[in-house]
Enzyme design. Structure first.
Site, PDB file in Angstrom:
ATOM      1  N   ARG A   1       0.823  -1.212   0.000  1.00  0.00           N
ATOM      2  CA  ARG A   1       0.000   0.000   0.000  1.00  0.00           C
ATOM      3  C   ARG A   1       0.858   1.262   0.000  1.00  0.00           C
ATOM      4  NH1 ARG A   1      -2.598  -4.124   2.760  1.00  0.00           N
ATOM      5  NH2 ARG A   1      -1.502  -3.613   4.688  1.00  0.00           N
TER       6      ARG A   1
ATOM      7  N   GLU B   1       3.262  -6.880  13.336  1.00  0.00           N
ATOM      8  CA  GLU B   1       2.252  -7.089  14.373  1.00  0.00           C
ATOM      9  C   GLU B   1       1.831  -8.571  14.345  1.00  0.00           C
ATOM     10  OE1 GLU B   1      -1.124  -4.505  13.899  1.00  0.00           O
ATOM     11  OE2 GLU B   1      -2.013  -5.130  15.796  1.00  0.00           O
TER      12      GLU B   1
END
Ligand code: AMP
Length: 176
Positions: free
Chosen positions: A59, A96
């Protein structure tokens, strides 16, 4: 114009239980929203010498290409391991959700070149920290890091602060 935050779609438990995935594709799909977010991210660096935007796969490519065009500078893809065709340097990092390696072409950043890092979101800051390390290993100068979304409760921005990198995010979401 729509509120930019309302254009982010939140997907609970993706890609694994407990993660609130902040989906920017709904923002990218909104013509005015996409334009506004690019404008805000670029505005901070107008008048600041930037040689290239380093966009983080995937992205960060979409955002970074548009921001580089606004700033009139080059674009460097920071890719997942094994994707770039020429000689690379890599840096391991912790996500994460998992670990990975990002790479740039060995000749992508010249000594003292001023580089702006761009990605959609900062969570633990591990990805952005790895990008900073890659650029610094090439003796490039990280002029800043810019994100659409910060997750302040995870606190990745502190890692950039500790590295002496100035960073901004267009919006923040509480929680994980
Ligand atoms: P981190 O290295 O932990 O700062 O993670 C940042 C990278 O992982 C970015 O490239 C994001 O696209 C992705 N990411 C991490 N957490 C999320 C989340 N909750 N929602 C969407 N993308 C995420």
């Amino acid at each position: 114009m729509s509120d930019l935050k309302s254009l982010i779609r939140t997907i609970p438990d993706h890609p694994k239980p407990g993660i609130l995935f902040r989906d920017v594709t709904t923002l990218f799909g909104d013509a005015q929203g996409f334009k506004a977010v690019i404008e805000q991210m670029a505005a901070r660096y107008r008048g600041v010498p930037v040689d290239a935007v380093a966009g983080i796969e995937a992205r960060g490519f979409i955002l970074g290409g548009a921001i580089a065009d606004k700033l009139g500078c080059g674009f460097i893809p920071v890719r997942k391991k094994g994707k770039l065709p020429w000689e690379t340097i890599g840096q391991e990092y912790t996500l994460e959700y998992g670990t990975d390696v990002i790479e740039i072409h060995a000749d992508a950043v010249a000594k003292d070149e001023r580089i702006l890092i761009v990605d959609d979101l900062i969570a633990t800051g591990g990805t952005a920290e790895a990008a900073v390390k890659l650029i610094r290993r090439c003796e490039g100068d990280v002029v800043g890091a810019s994100f659409v979304i910060d997750l302040p409760d995870i606190g990745g921005g502190k890692r950039l602060d500790d590295l002496g990198v100035t960073w901004q995010a267009v919006m923040a979401f509480g929680g994980h």
